[in-house]
Design a protein around this motif. Structure first.
Motif, PDB file in Angstrom:
ATOM      1  N   ARG A   6     -28.066   7.995 -18.164  1.00  0.00           N
ATOM      2  CA  ARG A   6     -27.713   9.181 -17.393  1.00  0.00           C
ATOM      3  C   ARG A   6     -26.814  10.055 -18.283  1.00  0.00           C
ATOM      4  O   ARG A   6     -26.013   9.525 -19.057  1.00  0.00           O
ATOM      5  N   TYR A   7     -26.945  11.353 -18.163  1.00  0.00           N
ATOM      6  CA  TYR A   7     -26.120  12.238 -18.988  1.00  0.00           C
ATOM      7  C   TYR A   7     -25.745  13.485 -18.212  1.00  0.00           C
ATOM      8  O   TYR A   7     -26.522  14.008 -17.403  1.00  0.00           O
ATOM      9  N   GLU A  30     -35.222   5.780 -20.333  1.00  0.00           N
ATOM     10  CA  GLU A  30     -35.318   6.721 -19.210  1.00  0.00           C
ATOM     11  C   GLU A  30     -34.031   7.552 -19.173  1.00  0.00           C
ATOM     12  O   GLU A  30     -32.950   7.022 -18.941  1.00  0.00           O
ATOM     13  N   ALA A  31     -34.143   8.853 -19.402  1.00  0.00           N
ATOM     14  CA  ALA A  31     -32.966   9.729 -19.459  1.00  0.00           C
ATOM     15  C   ALA A  31     -33.026  10.746 -18.330  1.00  0.00           C
ATOM     16  O   ALA A  31     -34.004  11.486 -18.200  1.00  0.00           O
ATOM     17  N   ILE A  32     -31.973  10.784 -17.507  1.00  0.00           N
ATOM     18  CA  ILE A  32     -31.920  11.689 -16.355  1.00  0.00           C
ATOM     19  C   ILE A  32     -30.578  12.411 -16.354  1.00  0.00           C
ATOM     20  O   ILE A  32     -29.518  11.771 -16.474  1.00  0.00           O
ATOM     21  N   GLU A  36     -21.688  16.493 -12.569  1.00  0.00           N
ATOM     22  CA  GLU A  36     -20.419  15.846 -12.914  1.00  0.00           C
ATOM     23  C   GLU A  36     -19.907  14.963 -11.783  1.00  0.00           C
ATOM     24  O   GLU A  36     -19.314  13.914 -12.028  1.00  0.00           O
ATOM     25  N   ALA A  37     -20.122  15.380 -10.551  1.00  0.00           N
ATOM     26  CA  ALA A  37     -19.628  14.592  -9.420  1.00  0.00           C
ATOM     27  C   ALA A  37     -20.361  13.262  -9.298  1.00  0.00           C
ATOM     28  O   ALA A  37     -19.836  12.307  -8.706  1.00  0.00           O
ATOM     29  N   GLU A  38     -21.570  13.168  -9.853  1.00  0.00           N
ATOM     30  CA  GLU A  38     -22.371  11.947  -9.733  1.00  0.00           C
ATOM     31  C   GLU A  38     -22.525  11.209 -11.058  1.00  0.00           C
ATOM     32  O   GLU A  38     -23.370  10.313 -11.177  1.00  0.00           O
ATOM     33  N   ILE A  50     -26.285   2.973 -19.105  1.00  0.00           N
ATOM     34  CA  ILE A  50     -25.354   3.648 -20.014  1.00  0.00           C
ATOM     35  C   ILE A  50     -25.347   5.133 -19.659  1.00  0.00           C
ATOM     36  O   ILE A  50     -26.321   5.645 -19.097  1.00  0.00           O
ATOM     37  N   ALA A  51     -24.237   5.817 -19.965  1.00  0.00           N
ATOM     38  CA  ALA A  51     -24.142   7.217 -19.551  1.00  0.00           C
ATOM     39  C   ALA A  51     -23.270   8.023 -20.515  1.00  0.00           C
ATOM     40  O   ALA A  51     -22.264   7.526 -21.026  1.00  0.00           O
TER      41      ALA A  51
END
Length: 235
Positions: A6-7, A30-32, A36-38, A50-51
């Motif tokens: 996640r980014y 898999e990149a989604i 910012e709140a999530e 990982i994020a």
């Protein structure tokens, strides 16, 4: 099986995804993008491995690797009296209306364009939502933001370590960080780079040319000094 990333908006992970796909084609990534709140929700729920996050976040129970600092910029309507400045300070913006902050940064910038006020955002976010009717100017004394790579301490395996190493451009054994790693880019240096980008863009559009000569060349010199040089050259 996939490695789930996640980014936060403003981070562009495509170069690392390309390297990862070449390195580990048997383990798709898999990149989604998330708001910012999530940015920690999926990680905390076990739905991400990982994020890339924008600090501050609660890093309890997480490994965190600091990556880079983001310069703060102010987004202003193109017609604003301060829109031509190369850089500004917080004092310059005192008394100026502030646009209502929205959950989606694109909507905040939309309100700026509509004349609701200014917004201070990370440079990467301003670039992501660039518009022709607004400008983004470095704010030299505004706090910089930090991008970090985080993952859960109870999910610290060889696959994650290998991805961290890809992001850092280092061997897997040094992926958690060491004293010889280069520090994040400082805000002052980032401000200079952003100003240089603005000058280059102005020159490209024809608005940054100096002098009165054709094609941006200096105008011919005139006056007594020029006449003396002409006589010496036999003109």
């Amino acid at each position: 099986m996939t490695l789930r990333l996640r980014y936060v908006a403003g981070v562009s992970p495509s170069k690392w995804l390309r390297v990862w796909n070449d390195l580990r084609p048997e383990l798709p990534l898999e990149a989604i993008v998330v708001g910012e709140a999530e940015q920690l929700v999926a990680l905390g729920a076990g739905d991400a491995d990982i994020a890339f996050v924008r600090l501050p976040v609660d890093t309890e129970g997480l490994h965190a690797v600091a990556l880079w600092e983001e310069l703060a910029v102010v987004v202003l309507p193109k017609e604003h009296p301060l829109a031509g400045a190369e850089s500004l300070t917080l004092a310059d913006l005192e008394g100026e209306a502030t646009a209502p902050v929205q959950a989606d940064a694109a909507m905040t910038i939309e309100l700026v364009a509509a004349g609701s006020g200014h917004a201070i955002v990370p440079h990467s976010v301003a670039r992501l939502h660039r518009r022709k009717d607004v400008v983004a100017i470095p704010v030299t004394d505004a706090p910089a933001t930090q991008i970090s790579l985080v993952w859960r301490r109870d999910r610290d395996d060889a696959d994650i370590q290998e991805f961290v190493a890809v992001v850092r451009g280092r061997g897997a054994k040094s992926s958690r960080g060491s004293a010889d790693d280069p520090p994040p880019m400082k805000a002052a240096k980032a401000a200079k780079l952003a100003a240089a980008e603005r000058r280059a863009a102005a020159a490209k559009s024809g608005t940054g040319k100096k002098g009165g000569g054709k094609g941006g060349r200096p105008a011919p010199r005139t006056g007594a000094g020029a006449k003396q040089r002409s006589r010496r050259r036999g003109r």
